[in-house]
Design a protein around this motif. Structure first.
Motif, short mmCIF file in Angstrom:
data_model
loop_
_atom_site.label_atom_id
_atom_site.label_comp_id
_atom_site.label_asym_id
_atom_site.label_seq_id
_atom_site.Cartn_x
_atom_site.Cartn_y
_atom_site.Cartn_z
N GLU A 37 0.06 15.05 -13.88
CA GLU A 37 -1.34 14.91 -14.30
C GLU A 37 -2.08 13.87 -13.47
O GLU A 37 -3.31 13.95 -13.33
N ASP A 38 -1.36 12.88 -12.91
CA ASP A 38 -2.06 11.86 -12.11
C ASP A 38 -2.73 12.47 -10.89
O ASP A 38 -3.77 11.99 -10.44
N VAL A 39 -2.19 13.57 -10.35
CA VAL A 39 -2.83 14.32 -9.28
C VAL A 39 -3.78 15.36 -9.85
O VAL A 39 -4.90 15.55 -9.38
N ALA A 40 -3.32 16.06 -10.89
CA ALA A 40 -4.05 17.21 -11.43
C ALA A 40 -5.49 16.86 -11.81
O ALA A 40 -6.40 17.68 -11.65
N LYS A 41 -5.72 15.64 -12.28
CA LYS A 41 -7.06 15.29 -12.75
C LYS A 41 -8.11 15.31 -11.64
O LYS A 41 -9.31 15.39 -11.92
N SER A 53 -1.90 10.87 -5.67
CA SER A 53 -2.97 10.65 -6.66
C SER A 53 -3.95 9.59 -6.16
O SER A 53 -5.16 9.68 -6.39
N THR A 54 -3.43 8.57 -5.47
CA THR A 54 -4.31 7.53 -4.91
C THR A 54 -5.25 8.13 -3.87
O THR A 54 -6.46 7.87 -3.88
N LEU A 55 -4.70 8.96 -2.97
CA LEU A 55 -5.52 9.59 -1.95
C LEU A 55 -6.52 10.56 -2.57
O LEU A 55 -7.71 10.54 -2.23
N ALA A 56 -6.04 11.40 -3.48
CA ALA A 56 -6.91 12.41 -4.09
C ALA A 56 -8.07 11.75 -4.82
O ALA A 56 -9.21 12.24 -4.78
N GLY A 57 -7.78 10.64 -5.50
CA GLY A 57 -8.84 9.93 -6.21
C GLY A 57 -9.94 9.46 -5.27
O GLY A 57 -11.13 9.58 -5.58
N ARG A 58 -9.56 8.95 -4.12
CA ARG A 58 -10.56 8.46 -3.16
C ARG A 58 -11.34 9.62 -2.53
O ARG A 58 -12.56 9.53 -2.34
N LEU A 59 -10.64 10.70 -2.22
CA LEU A 59 -11.32 11.86 -1.63
C LEU A 59 -12.35 12.43 -2.61
O LEU A 59 -13.44 12.85 -2.21
N LYS A 60 -12.00 12.42 -3.87
CA LYS A 60 -12.91 12.97 -4.89
C LYS A 60 -14.05 12.00 -5.18
O LYS A 60 -15.22 12.39 -5.21
N GLU A 61 -13.71 10.74 -5.41
CA GLU A 61 -14.70 9.80 -5.91
C GLU A 61 -15.60 9.24 -4.80
O GLU A 61 -16.78 8.99 -5.03
N MET A 109 0.85 -1.19 0.00
CA MET A 109 0.00 0.00 0.00
C MET A 109 0.89 1.24 0.00
O MET A 109 1.88 1.29 0.71
N SER A 110 0.52 2.25 -0.80
CA SER A 110 1.35 3.46 -0.92
C SER A 110 1.28 4.30 0.35
O SER A 110 0.25 4.36 1.03
#
Length: 285
Positions: free
Chosen positions: A146-150, A121-129, A1-2
């Motif tokens: 870009e992996d974070v920026a999206k 990017s893994t954390l940001a994706g979960r917070l967003k989704e 896990m990251s």
């Protein structure tokens, strides 16, 4: 896990741990609730939680108009990152989930968050989704990922002016040796190609951004115009913000009126530092 490397306050201000259990100590805000306000920029005053990542690729040392010096206002996340907290992204996500309440905004800050873009990017994706949160990132504009920026809604980009360079006099004052990031700061602090990437990405993807310059000298507006704005394309004046240099009320008193006048004359936005007005220079607020 990251894993993410966080600065000493990590996720803040919070009242519950990652398991949802109440913490013994009151947040640094002195309030009995999780959350604070964003103190700077377009979202100043908006209730938010912060995630502070450790480490930075720059070493800012500023000179105030009276000749006194001040370093980065979070040296523990850059110069002296010795109270790092390593947490996997699941733990950080749970800290946010258990403390977010009715808040809708999370600010990813540092240090320089983009240095940890893969795990972030893994954390940001979960917070967003999963939590449907509005995400801001506070970055110095030297790294685009870009992996974070999206997942980001607002890019708060703070390019550093030459007044931030760690020259020999400043190094002597802080009893530091010219090494590592202290050597490379003057060459790394301005990256027009990366700033243009941010601008183009926001334009193409309907994202918000602000270029937030820390201002401490009477002629800083010339450097902003000639070395940053002139080479950039598609940057509206409404996205340019000037923030007075200073980490204390006393330091801000030396720069605020000068910066206010500079902002008005150039048609740029003035960015106050509300958290210093409310809480002073302490961390975790």
């Amino acid at each position: 896990m990251s894993k993410l490397v966080l600065a000493n306050e990590g996720v803040f201000p919070i009242t519950k741990d990652q398991n949802g259990q109440a913490l013994k100590d009151c947040p640094a805000t002195g309030l009995s609730i999780s959350g604070t306000i964003q103190g700077e920029g377009k979202l100043a005053g908006v209730p938010s939680l912060f995630i502070r990542l450790a480490s930075c690729n720059l070493r800012c040392m500023w000179e105030l108009p009276d000749g006194s010096l001040c370093r980065c206002d979070t040296p523990y996340a850059s110069f002296e990152a010795e109270q790092d907290l390593q947490l996997d992204t699941e733990a950080v996500f749970n800290l946010v989930k258990n403390n977010i309440g009715d808040l809708k905004h999370v600010v990813l800050t540092g240090g320089e968050p983009m240095l940890q873009h893969k795990a972030l990017s893994t954390l940001a994706g979960r917070l967003k989704e999963e939590l449907r949160l509005h995400l801001s990132i506070e970055t110095n504009g030297t790294i685009f990922a870009e992996d974070v920026a999206k997942y980001i809604d607002l890019f708060s980009i703070s390019p550093k002016l030459s007044n931030s360079d760690p020259n020999p006099g400043k190094l002597d004052h802080y009893e530091l040796k010219q090494s590592g990031p202290l050597n490379y700061h003057p060459q790394k602090r301005k990256n027009i190609a990366v700033l243009q990437k941010f601008i183009a990405y926001c334009k193409d993807n309907g994202k918000e951004m602000q270029l937030k310059f820390v201002v401490g000298k009477h002629d800083d507006h010339q450097e902003i115009k000639e070395e940053f704005i002139a080479p950039l394309n598609d940057l509206p004046p409404t996205d340019v913000m000037l923030m007075p240099l200073g980490a204390t009320k006393e330091e801000l008193a030396l720069t605020s009126k000068m910066v206010l006048e500079m902002a008005i004359k150039n048609g740029w936005r003035y960015a106050p530092r509300l958290h210093i007005d409310l809480f002073g220079p302490k961390a975790g607020v």
